[in-house]
Scaffold this motif. Sequence first.
Motif, PDB file in Angstrom:
ATOM      1  N   LYS A  38       0.833  -1.203   0.000  1.00 39.82           N
ATOM      2  CA  LYS A  38       0.000   0.000   0.000  1.00 39.82           C
ATOM      3  C   LYS A  38       0.872   1.259   0.000  1.00 39.82           C
ATOM      4  O   LYS A  38       0.589   2.219  -0.724  1.00 39.82           O
ATOM      5  N   ALA A  39       1.944   1.267   0.787  1.00 38.13           N
ATOM      6  CA  ALA A  39       2.863   2.408   0.821  1.00 38.13           C
ATOM      7  C   ALA A  39       3.503   2.623  -0.548  1.00 38.13           C
ATOM      8  O   ALA A  39       3.612   3.765  -1.012  1.00 38.13           O
ATOM      9  N   ASP A  40       3.903   1.541  -1.207  1.00 40.18           N
ATOM     10  CA  ASP A  40       4.476   1.654  -2.549  1.00 40.18           C
ATOM     11  C   ASP A  40       3.468   2.256  -3.527  1.00 40.18           C
ATOM     12  O   ASP A  40       3.816   3.090  -4.361  1.00 40.18           O
ATOM     13  N   GLU A  41       2.216   1.823  -3.435  1.00 40.90           N
ATOM     14  CA  GLU A  41       1.175   2.342  -4.326  1.00 40.90           C
ATOM     15  C   GLU A  41       0.949   3.837  -4.100  1.00 40.90           C
ATOM     16  O   GLU A  41       0.806   4.605  -5.060  1.00 40.90           O
ATOM     17  N   ILE A  42       0.930   4.252  -2.840  1.00 41.99           N
ATOM     18  CA  ILE A  42       0.729   5.669  -2.518  1.00 41.99           C
ATOM     19  C   ILE A  42       1.905   6.500  -3.018  1.00 41.99           C
ATOM     20  O   ILE A  42       1.717   7.561  -3.626  1.00 41.99           O
TER      21      ILE A  42
END
Length: 123
Positions: A38-42
Amino acid sequence: MPTTYIILIVIIAVIAVILVILSIYLIHKKKIADSNRKADEIVQSSAIKVSDKFGGRDNIVQISSKGSRVTVLVKDPTIVDKESISSILEQVMFMGDKVVFVIGSKSEYFKELLEENVDKKVD
């Protein structure tokens, strides 16, 4: 005979405890993986959205990453779309010819994405 039952109960209890610990570990590991994804996507989404807000590649002197920060050094800060950048990322500072993003542990990834996407027009 009763000693056999006690040994069997202890073995079953040890196996049960090991299974519980293993389950907790696997659940925790999955949560960490989900959080990282999720952090990578953000970070990816944010980097792509701000990449065209600096006035083009010709206005960018340098993009650097140090610790948790990514700094974009620009030639002409007046053509940087500060309002759009601030609406996309809250942790940003405009200091003269520098735009400094506080990204955290994904700062190097953010820098790479900015460099790759700086000329791409994003809607």
